[in-house]
Scaffold this motif. Structure first.
Motif, PDB file in Angstrom:
ATOM      1  N   ASN A   1       0.881  -1.254   0.156  1.00  0.00           N
ATOM      2  CA  ASN A   1       0.048   0.170   0.003  1.00  0.00           C
ATOM      3  C   ASN A   1       0.761   1.319   0.080  1.00  0.00           C
ATOM      4  O   ASN A   1       0.190   2.435  -0.461  1.00  0.00           O
ATOM      5  CB  ASN A   1      -1.018   0.216   1.217  1.00  0.00           C
ATOM      6  N   GLY A   2       2.017   1.088   0.696  1.00  0.00           N
ATOM      7  CA  GLY A   2       2.871   2.584   0.600  1.00  0.00           C
ATOM      8  C   GLY A   2       4.336   2.332  -0.373  1.00  0.00           C
ATOM      9  O   GLY A   2       5.196   2.857   0.016  1.00  0.00           O
ATOM     10  N   LYS A   3       4.264   1.530  -1.317  1.00  0.00           N
ATOM     11  CA  LYS A   3       5.329   1.286  -2.110  1.00  0.00           C
ATOM     12  C   LYS A   3       5.721   2.537  -2.636  1.00  0.00           C
ATOM     13  O   LYS A   3       7.148   2.541  -2.810  1.00  0.00           O
ATOM     14  CB  LYS A   3       4.992   0.088  -3.376  1.00  0.00           C
TER      15      LYS A   3
ATOM     16  N   ASN B   1      13.129   6.086  -2.140  1.00  0.00           N
ATOM     17  CA  ASN B   1      14.803   6.044  -1.570  1.00  0.00           C
ATOM     18  C   ASN B   1      15.549   4.869  -1.639  1.00  0.00           C
ATOM     19  O   ASN B   1      16.566   4.820  -1.426  1.00  0.00           O
ATOM     20  CB  ASN B   1      14.883   6.949  -0.542  1.00  0.00           C
ATOM     21  N   GLN B   2      14.661   3.657  -1.906  1.00  0.00           N
ATOM     22  CA  GLN B   2      15.156   2.411  -1.774  1.00  0.00           C
ATOM     23  C   GLN B   2      15.653   2.034  -0.213  1.00  0.00           C
ATOM     24  O   GLN B   2      17.043   1.753  -0.422  1.00  0.00           O
ATOM     25  CB  GLN B   2      15.994   2.020  -2.775  1.00  0.00           C
ATOM     26  N   PRO B   3      15.055   2.389   0.792  1.00  0.00           N
ATOM     27  CA  PRO B   3      15.742   2.089   2.002  1.00  0.00           C
ATOM     28  C   PRO B   3      15.753   0.617   2.332  1.00  0.00           C
ATOM     29  O   PRO B   3      15.111  -0.236   1.591  1.00  0.00           O
ATOM     30  CB  PRO B   3      14.750   2.691   2.969  1.00  0.00           C
ATOM     31  N   ARG B   4      16.591   0.140   3.161  1.00  0.00           N
ATOM     32  CA  ARG B   4      16.554  -1.076   3.850  1.00  0.00           C
ATOM     33  C   ARG B   4      15.496  -1.331   4.386  1.00  0.00           C
ATOM     34  O   ARG B   4      14.931  -0.696   5.146  1.00  0.00           O
ATOM     35  CB  ARG B   4      17.957  -1.208   4.641  1.00  0.00           C
ATOM     36  N   LEU B   5      14.874  -2.601   4.374  1.00  0.00           N
ATOM     37  CA  LEU B   5      13.723  -3.148   5.096  1.00  0.00           C
ATOM     38  C   LEU B   5      14.118  -4.441   6.025  1.00  0.00           C
ATOM     39  O   LEU B   5      14.568  -5.180   5.869  1.00  0.00           O
ATOM     40  CB  LEU B   5      12.767  -3.810   4.230  1.00  0.00           C
TER      41      LEU B   5
END
Length: 223
Positions: free
Chosen positions: A104-106, A111-115
């Protein structure tokens, strides 16, 4: 700030200056991360008013109002594109719910953060969503706390295809096959065999086929 075992494990994977902790509860993880210089600032997002208030109170108690921004909102909606978040943590939820928050929040993942994600159940759904979002798994952990087994999945931007068996068991977890991994899947196996024994071959044919397939997969990985 002393964290539980799960959040302490997740904290090891925080990288960069800005952390966003989604479903932050009492803001324990952001407070701990700043105290231990794992990041310089954080956003603590919470959708429920009670925990949101508790997070505000805790941030004030630790005098971190200028370092931690506590926000009330659903999932990644608490983030602005200008936040330049380096790590997003989502902990203490089922795999399908974490997957839904990310899906939903893609647009907030620009910024391509680490998850760094800690799933209570059904992590396979989460792994599938990560693959769809062009994230690949760089590390996984399995741990037990108070009789419950949890999985931690760390992902970074960049696509990598996973096979069905890797989505189910975890590409890293299934290679290391720790004692806890074996315990978890033996437990699952027993539960499936129990369901299997109560199903009628004529009435529940398709469900039985599903369960037989699951049992076969687990037995192959454990052997």
């Amino acid at each position: 700030m002393i964290l539980n075992q799960r959040l302490t494990a997740v904290s090891k994977y925080i990288t960069g200056d800005v952390l966003a902790d989604i479903g932050s509860d009492h803001a324990y993880l952001p407070i701990y991360a700043i105290e231990n210089e794992l990041c310089t600032s954080a956003i603590a997002g919470e959708v429920v008013k009670g925990p949101y208030q508790a997070a505000l109170d805790n941030v004030k108690k630790y005098s971190m109002q200028n370092r931690i921004d506590v926000k009330l909102g659903d999932g990644l909606n608490v983030l602005e594109k200008t936040n330049n978040v380096n790590t997003i943590t989502i902990c203490g939820m089922g795999g399908p719910l974490i997957a839904e928050i990310l899906q939903n929040g893609k647009e907030k993942l620009m910024n391509q953060p680490r998850l760094a994600l800690q799933s209570n159940i059904q992590t396979s759904t989460l792994r599938r969503t990560l693959m769809q979002l062009d994230y690949h798994i760089i590390d996984e952990e399995i741990m037990e706390e108070k009789g419950h087994i949890y999985e931690i999945v760390i992902a970074e931007y960049g696509h990598k295809e996973l096979k069905e068996v890797e989505l189910k068991f975890g590409p890293i977890l299934m290679n290391s096959k720790s004692a806890l991994f074996i315990k978890k899947w033996n437990r699952e196996l027993e539960a499936l065999k129990n369901i299997q024994s109560h199903l009628d071959k004529n009435k529940h044919q398709s469900r039985l086929e599903e369960i037989n397939h699951e049992i076969k997969l687990i037995q192959e990985v454990l052997s």
